[in-house]
Design a protein around this motif. Structure first.
Motif, PDB file in Angstrom:
ATOM      1  N   ARG A 174      91.714  23.510 -30.197  1.00 26.83           N
ATOM      2  CA  ARG A 174      91.642  24.540 -29.169  1.00 26.83           C
ATOM      3  C   ARG A 174      91.274  25.892 -29.771  1.00 26.83           C
ATOM      4  N   ARG A 175      91.839  26.179 -30.961  1.00 34.23           N
ATOM      5  CA  ARG A 175      91.500  27.444 -31.616  1.00 34.23           C
ATOM      6  C   ARG A 175      90.014  27.496 -31.963  1.00 34.23           C
ATOM      7  N   TRP A 176      89.514  26.381 -32.489  1.00 37.70           N
ATOM      8  CA  TRP A 176      88.095  26.336 -32.842  1.00 37.70           C
ATOM      9  C   TRP A 176      87.217  26.442 -31.582  1.00 37.70           C
ATOM     10  N   ALA A 177      87.644  25.794 -30.509  1.00 42.28           N
ATOM     11  CA  ALA A 177      86.873  25.868 -29.259  1.00 42.28           C
ATOM     12  C   ALA A 177      86.855  27.297 -28.721  1.00 42.28           C
ATOM     13  N   PHE A 178      88.025  27.944 -28.792  1.00 43.91           N
ATOM     14  CA  PHE A 178      88.090  29.327 -28.317  1.00 43.91           C
ATOM     15  C   PHE A 178      87.217  30.230 -29.186  1.00 43.91           C
ATOM     16  N   ALA A 179      87.289  30.027 -30.510  1.00 44.96           N
ATOM     17  CA  ALA A 179      86.481  30.839 -31.430  1.00 44.96           C
ATOM     18  C   ALA A 179      84.996  30.599 -31.188  1.00 44.96           C
ATOM     19  N   ALA A 180      84.630  29.331 -30.953  1.00 45.51           N
ATOM     20  CA  ALA A 180      83.222  29.018 -30.706  1.00 45.51           C
ATOM     21  C   ALA A 180      82.752  29.645 -29.397  1.00 45.51           C
ATOM     22  N   ALA A 181      83.602  29.577 -28.346  1.00 44.21           N
ATOM     23  CA  ALA A 181      83.234  30.182 -27.060  1.00 44.21           C
ATOM     24  C   ALA A 181      83.084  31.686 -27.199  1.00 44.21           C
ATOM     25  N   LEU A 182      84.005  32.314 -27.940  1.00 41.47           N
ATOM     26  CA  LEU A 182      83.926  33.753 -28.155  1.00 41.47           C
ATOM     27  C   LEU A 182      82.658  34.122 -28.917  1.00 41.47           C
ATOM     28  N   ALA A 183      82.317  33.303 -29.920  1.00 44.19           N
ATOM     29  CA  ALA A 183      81.098  33.561 -30.685  1.00 44.19           C
ATOM     30  C   ALA A 183      79.863  33.428 -29.805  1.00 44.19           C
ATOM     31  N   LEU A 184      79.868  32.442 -28.906  1.00 45.03           N
ATOM     32  CA  LEU A 184      78.732  32.269 -27.999  1.00 45.03           C
ATOM     33  C   LEU A 184      78.595  33.457 -27.057  1.00 45.03           C
ATOM     34  N   VAL A 185      79.720  33.945 -26.521  1.00 43.20           N
ATOM     35  CA  VAL A 185      79.687  35.095 -25.634  1.00 43.20           C
ATOM     36  C   VAL A 185      79.156  36.328 -26.364  1.00 43.20           C
TER      37      VAL A 185
END
Length: 330
Positions: A11-22
């Motif tokens: 979940r942390r990696w998914a959140f970090a990846a989503a934040l990076a995409l944004v």
């Protein structure tokens, strides 16, 4: 325990990846123009300026780091000679086009060209100012359209009669009669109660409709469009917007017109037309409205007395020049 830790880690990696995409999307969005505004124009329309910019390669979705401000300004001024100065300021994904229009040059005239001054319309002369040429009328005279007010033939004690470029102003009392006809019945919309809402997604210059080619409403339908852009004013703007269209069906039927409101609207329109006719230098001295009804039609009439300059210059024809020259020899 190990499974829960792995899920938390994912979940942390998914959140970090989503934040990076944004963040990447925000950075990418700021390299393209999604909003262009025009300021400083008065006579040249914003649409013309935006069209000229598009021809120069500056439009919604354009990659602004590729612009060269000096070249862009030069191309814009060539395409729009009415502009004296222009610049494009880019802030993120927004561009502000600042322009300054040219000041119109005063109209020049050839003093050696024989010109007479004639009446533009019918009126009673109240004042004559002949700066060059010979006045042919005096206060109190009634003149018709096209009648000579100031002749091109100027008398001189030393050189006799000579042809000049007549100049001057002739103010006159003029009369106007304007009318407007209104039917006593007008088409009125009555909602049927049928209403539908449909959605669409706009990304850049592309649009995807979330509905089929429905024939709902047909021609008798009001449509209200609302756009919800993916943006935070002053912070960022993405070329993505959700569009909502509300369609309301109605029926039309003939209904009695509000005569009082219609008469007021007609009087305002006639008054505005009168002001345009007399021009900025004219004056409305008296105006009177009347209203008549016949065969289901309401006619509003405006009669007015005005004061204005009716003098307009007209170059002499070859025949007129020859006639004046022959007359001066006698």
């Amino acid at each position: 325990g190990a499974g829960k830790a792995a899920r938390r880690h994912r979940r942390r990696w998914a959140f970090a990846a989503a934040l990076a995409l944004v963040l990447a999307a925000l950075v990418w969005s700021k390299l393209f123009l999604w909003e262009i505004t025009v300021t400083g124009n008065e006579t040249v329309s914003s649409a013309r300026i935006l069209n000229a910019l598009a021809e120069c390669g500056v439009d919604r979705g354009s990659f602004w780091p590729a612009f060269t401000s000096d070249n862009l300004r030069s191309e814009l001024l060539v395409r729009l000679p009415e502009l004296a100065w222009a610049t494009v300021n880019v802030s993120g994904s927004r561009a502000e086009v600042l322009v300054r229009e040219r000041v119109a040059k005063p109209e020049l005239y050839d003093r050696g060209l024989p010109v007479r001054v004639v009446a533009e319309k019918i009126g009673f002369v109240t004042e004559v100012r002949a700066l060059a040429g010979s006045a042919c009328v005096k206060p109190g005279d009634a003149v018709s359209a096209g009648e000579t007010l100031i002749s091109a033939a100027a008398e001189s004690a030393f050189s006799g009669t000579r042809l000049v470029h007549a100049l001057g102003s002739v103010r006159a009392e003029t009369y106007y009669e304007l009318s407007a006809a209104l039917p006593l019945e007008a088409a009125q919309k009555t909602p049927t109660g049928e209403k539908t809402t449909r959605w669409a997604l706009v990304v850049g210059k592309n649009r995807w409709n979330f509905y089929g080619n429905s024939g709902f409403c047909g021609a008798n339908c009001d449509k209200i469009t609302q756009e919800y852009p993916l943006a935070v004013p002053g912070l960022f703007s993405l070329p993505v917007a959700l569009v909502r269209e509300t369609l309301t069906e109605y029926e039309t039927e003939r209904a009695p017109r509000d005569c009082a409101a219609a008469v007021r609207a007609a009087e305002e329109q006639l008054h505005a037309a009168l002001l345009r006719a007399v021009g900025a230098d004219g004056e409305v001295k008296q105006e009177r409205f009347s209203c008549t009804e016949r065969d289901g039609v309401l006619t509003v009439c405006l009669r007015a007395v005005c004061a204005e300059d009716i003098a307009v210059p007209v170059p002499l024809t070859a025949a007129e020049i020859l006639e004046l020259q022959e007359t001066s020899k006698k």
